[in-house]
Design a protein around this motif. Structure first.
Motif, PDB file in Angstrom:
ATOM      1  N   ASP A  41       0.744  -1.226   0.085  1.00 17.13           N
ATOM      2  CA  ASP A  41       0.196   0.081  -0.311  1.00 17.13           C
ATOM      3  C   ASP A  41       1.003   1.146   0.059  1.00 17.13           C
ATOM      4  N   GLN A  42       2.005   1.189   0.718  1.00 16.75           N
ATOM      5  CA  GLN A  42       2.780   2.322   0.549  1.00 16.75           C
ATOM      6  C   GLN A  42       3.571   2.405  -0.506  1.00 16.75           C
TER       7      GLN A  42
ATOM      8  N   GLU B 243       1.302   4.179  -2.956  1.00 17.62           N
ATOM      9  CA  GLU B 243       1.216   5.732  -2.565  1.00 17.62           C
ATOM     10  C   GLU B 243       2.434   6.315  -3.101  1.00 17.62           C
TER      11      GLU B 243
END
Length: 209
Positions: free
Chosen positions: A132-133, A136
């Motif tokens: 997820d990071q 992003e």
């Protein structure tokens, strides 16, 4: 020991006995008498595993497993089975269950299986958080930076990237530095791993098509 264990068994005495054992060593436990009862419950967003009897009234343990797979609910599942249900449990293992325990279940076998399942979910959650990071960070790249990232991750030198994109080598260096900074990356090898995790199509995979 932290984590949730969701027990699904229509035998009240069995599920309560297992629940008491697991609570005694620190797990948080939820008890369900059927698959539909479990599906109607709100699950906490925390490391967990699912302990399911193969034979349940209405929706069976294997049918519950199929439903969760289709819904992409990825809680590690341990099947509980009577001796005559071993072939069903083997089928469940092939479909993604991580273990099956034959009743009557030894306490230590149960504890070991649940511990392994919860650790597996903890690791899955850590990997999911990392991805997820990464997504992003990747979202912060410009279209050109994404092209440069894919080519750098493929192992191409700056001059080859410049030729591929019809830009100057100096411009490649500028974009490359920006990519490494935005992605928090210190090496080409690390960038290649990130590209793999993000499933970015590299120059080599494009050329092979």
């Amino acid at each position: 020991m932290s984590g949730f264990v969701h027990i699904v068994d229509d035998d009240k005495a069995v599920r309560e006995s297992i629940g008491d054992l697991l609570r005694s060593i620190g797990y948080q436990v939820t008890l369900h008498g059927s698959a539909s009862e479990f599906l109607g419950a709100e699950l906490p967003d925390a490391p967990a595993c699912l302990l399911v009897d193969v034979r349940l009234p209405g929706t069976s343990g294997l049918e519950l497993q199929e439903y969760l797979t289709r819904a992409n609910i990825r809680v590690p599942m341990i099947l509980m089975t009577g001796f005559g249900d071993v072939p069903m449990s083997v089928k469940g293992m092939k479909a993604g269950a991580i273990d099956f325990l034959t009743k009557p279940i030894r306490d230590q076998d149960l504890i070991d299986a649940v511990g392994a399942a919860v650790r597996l979910d903890q690791e899955r959650r850590r990997e999911s958080s990392k991805n997820d990071q990464l997504r992003e960070r990747f979202a912060l790249l410009t279209a050109r930076e994404r092209e440069v990232m894919a080519l750098v991750a493929s192992g191409l030198m700056n001059k080859h990237i410049a030729n591929e994109l019809s830009i100057s080598e100096a411009t490649v260096k500028m974009h490359r530095g920006s990519v490494m900074r935005k992605m928090g990356c210190k090496s080409v090898a690390m960038l290649a791993r990130m590209a793999g995790a993000l499933e970015i199509q590299t120059w080599s995979s494009r050329a092979a098509r």
